[in-house]
Scaffold this active site. Structure first.
Site, PDB file in Angstrom:
ATOM      1  N   TYR A   4       8.188  23.788  22.425  1.00  0.00           N
ATOM      2  CA  TYR A   4       8.958  22.542  22.351  1.00  0.00           C
ATOM      3  C   TYR A   4       8.288  21.453  23.179  1.00  0.00           C
ATOM      4  CZ  TYR A   4      12.855  19.350  22.005  1.00  0.00           C
ATOM      5  OH  TYR A   4      13.623  18.253  21.724  1.00  0.00           O
ATOM      6  N   PHE A  44       3.780  -4.864   3.759  1.00  0.00           N
ATOM      7  CA  PHE A  44       3.969  -3.535   3.194  1.00  0.00           C
ATOM      8  C   PHE A  44       5.463  -3.233   3.281  1.00  0.00           C
ATOM      9  CE2 PHE A  44       4.308   1.071   3.108  1.00  0.00           C
ATOM     10  CZ  PHE A  44       3.705   1.295   1.884  1.00  0.00           C
ATOM     11  N   THR A  45       5.970  -2.491   2.292  1.00  0.00           N
ATOM     12  CA  THR A  45       7.418  -2.286   2.148  1.00  0.00           C
ATOM     13  C   THR A  45       8.090  -1.822   3.441  1.00  0.00           C
ATOM     14  OG1 THR A  45       6.911  -0.088   1.299  1.00  0.00           O
ATOM     15  CG2 THR A  45       7.291  -1.829  -0.325  1.00  0.00           C
ATOM     16  N   ASP A  80      -2.197  -1.614  11.235  1.00  0.00           N
ATOM     17  CA  ASP A  80      -1.693  -0.582  10.333  1.00  0.00           C
ATOM     18  C   ASP A  80      -2.941   0.129   9.810  1.00  0.00           C
ATOM     19  OD1 ASP A  80      -0.842   1.000   8.257  1.00  0.00           O
ATOM     20  OD2 ASP A  80       0.617  -0.445   7.485  1.00  0.00           O
ATOM     21  N   LYS A 133      -2.079   9.704   4.551  1.00  0.00           N
ATOM     22  CA  LYS A 133      -3.069   9.068   3.673  1.00  0.00           C
ATOM     23  C   LYS A 133      -4.462   9.496   4.127  1.00  0.00           C
ATOM     24  CE  LYS A 133       0.832   6.717   2.714  1.00  0.00           C
ATOM     25  NZ  LYS A 133       1.194   5.455   3.277  1.00  0.00           N
ATOM     26  N   ARG A 143       4.497  -1.700  -8.425  1.00  0.00           N
ATOM     27  CA  ARG A 143       4.264  -2.499  -7.233  1.00  0.00           C
ATOM     28  C   ARG A 143       4.385  -3.962  -7.658  1.00  0.00           C
ATOM     29  NH1 ARG A 143       6.034  -0.047  -3.217  1.00  0.00           N
ATOM     30  NH2 ARG A 143       4.714   1.313  -2.003  1.00  0.00           N
ATOM     31  N   PHE A 179      13.015   0.111  -4.550  1.00  0.00           N
ATOM     32  CA  PHE A 179      12.149   0.717  -5.567  1.00  0.00           C
ATOM     33  C   PHE A 179      12.246   2.234  -5.597  1.00  0.00           C
ATOM     34  CE2 PHE A 179       8.832   2.154  -2.606  1.00  0.00           C
ATOM     35  CZ  PHE A 179       9.095   1.350  -1.508  1.00  0.00           C
TER      36      PHE A 179
END
Ligand SMILES: *Cc1c(COP(=O)(O)O)cnc(C)c1O
Length: 460
Positions: A75, A127-128, A218, A261, A385, A451
């Site tokens: 933990y 970006f969303t 980002d 990603k 998009r 979306f």
């Protein structure tokens, strides 16, 4: 790193395969209707080639799978966290690391810490999830990307660049204090996977430093951005992706990362910063939303896989094959006359739905309708998009973005060249019958990130 051939052939071979189900057209028609013409609501069992997203859908390597077995599931004080932290510090150069369950977890922490109510957050295209966290923290996003990025046909080599004039006029008009930070994405997702140049980032750095404004990175697709810099920017042809990535990070003060990603894992992310005060606050907040500061919502084995995945993502041959495959698909579509965003981007092909379906207006959701048609034709799953993804402003109006796109996102190390052939052939088939495609009407709209779960009906 030595080039074996001109071709982008993969620097790996297959050790295990996942079987796919081939479906009939009538099955697919029934499924898409049931899913309210939203590809996010399709069961994956009825999808043949899944290009919905490159997020968490890559194949892990044998090395990552073996690292999984080394996961320390303690933990507190997990050894696996230390290995992930060391990999991030070594390859990206940030001083402090906070693990999170995925990118948006990091965005939540960072936005809460760095944005005061009413502050502006200029960024190179929205970006969303990033913009939503900025807004939930009381910030106001403003777009500072170059105008070329909003034109699908403009072949600018660095469509992710910031328009420095826009930044200067924001500073002049509102003052530096009104700016929370500048939000810079590498290989800008919503622009079609388009890179920012090193020179542009450097110039932004010197401009913002003069005013004491921080840059937050980002870095979800930073390695793909580095590959484009290597190909296109003067002075970088002989530099490795690994070196370019480190230099990119060095011009920023902190970062959020979706490791799902670039970093080749199924789940994970982190926040990083060079600022001790921000780090201290993030260590406090992470416990509230994610988990202890040495696991942040991740299993030890996930952190091991990230440590290895980061390293693999920085290999030049990996990026050559990764982006080579995307370009292969894009060039095939271009040969069929399909209107796509150019130059071809890093993580997928973005079909221009406005040009594909000129008979539909944006309030008939052309990209949403087109994604449904590709699925019906071949079982290839893509995503919208455009106006659905863009959502609504605080005052309730639609954002109405200039780009109305269908994204064909290529998972890393998953599909073959033959799969890409099938995808391109399917777009050609749908293109032939494009005049018959009808628009959609939204019949259910969720409050946030609509979306993902919105539902539609065909307009009669
Ligand atoms: C995916 C993504 C995110 C959010 O990351 P998640 O892991 O999906 O939460 C943020 N920014 C960009 C550019 C992304 O592509």
């Amino acid at each position: 790193m030595k080039d074996f051939k001109k071709s982008w052939a993969e620097p790996y071979k297959m050790k295990m395969v996942e079987l796919l189900k081939v479906t009939s057209r009538s099955q697919r028609l029934a499924q898409i209707k049931k899913a309210g013409y939203n590809t996010f609501l399709l069961p994956s069992d009825f999808v043949y080639i899944d290009l919905l997203t490159d997020s968490g859908t890559g194949s892990m390597s044998d090395r990552q799978w073996s690292a999984f077995m080394l996961g320390d599931e303690a933990y507190a004080g997990s050894k696996s966290f230390e290995r992930m932290e060391a990999s991030i510090k070594e390859h990206y150069g940030y001083k402090y690391v906070i693990p999170t369950h995925q990118g948006r977890g990091a965005e939540n922490l960072l936005s809460q810490i760095m944005i005061k109510k009413g502050q502006l957050v200029p960024g190179n295209m929205y970006f969303t999830t990033t913009r939503l966290h900025q807004e939930l923290a009381g910030g106001i996003f403003t777009d500072i990307i170059i105008d070329e990025a909003h034109d699908p046909l403009n072949e600018h080599p660095f469509k992710g660049n910031v328009d420095l004039g826009k930044v200067e006029s924001i500073i002049k008009k509102h003052g530096a204090k009104k700016i929370a930070y500048i939000s810079i994405a590498t290989n800008v997702n919503m622009a079609g996977g388009q890179p920012i140049s090193m020179q542009n980032l450097k110039q932004l750095r010197s401009l913002t430093q003069k005013h004491g404004i921080k840059i937050i990175h980002d870095m979800t697709r930073v390695a793909e951005n580095a590959w484009f810099i290597k190909q296109r920017e003067k002075g970088y042809a002989n530099r490795s992706v690994e070196e370019i990535v480190k230099e990119l990070c060095s011009y920023t003060d902190g970062a959020t990362m979706s490791a799902k990603k670039d970093a080749l894992v199924n789940i994970g992310g982190f926040m990083a910063t060079n600022d001790y005060d921000v780090y201290e606050e993030a260590r406090n907040l992470v416990v509230v939303y994610e988990g202890l500061h040495t696991y942040g919502g991740l299993a030890g084995r996930d952190m091991e896989a990230i440590a290895v995945g980061i390293k693999e993502s920085l290999d030049d041959n990996h990026q050559k094959a990764r982006i080579g495959q995307v370009e292969y698909l894009g060039n095939k579509m271009i040969a069929y006359g399909i209107p796509i965003v150019k130059p071809i981007g890093g993580h997928g092909i973005f079909v221009d739905a406005k040009a594909f379906l000129p008979h539909l207006s944006q309030d008939q959701f052309p990209a949403q309708a087109l994604a449904a048609e590709f699925y019906i034709d071949s079982g290839v799953r893509t995503m919208e998009r455009g106006v659905v993804s863009a959502g609504r402003k605080a005052n309730g109006e639609n954002y109405n973005p200039a780009l109305e796109l269908v994204r064909f996102t290529i998972p890393r190390r998953v599909y073959t060249q033959a799969h890409m052939d099938v995808v391109a052939e399917s777009t050609a088939e749908v293109f032939k019958n494009r005049n018959k495609i009808k628009g959609l009407k939204m019949i259910y709209e969720p409050k946030y990130l609509r979306f993902f779960q919105a539902r539609f009906e065909k307009i009669k």
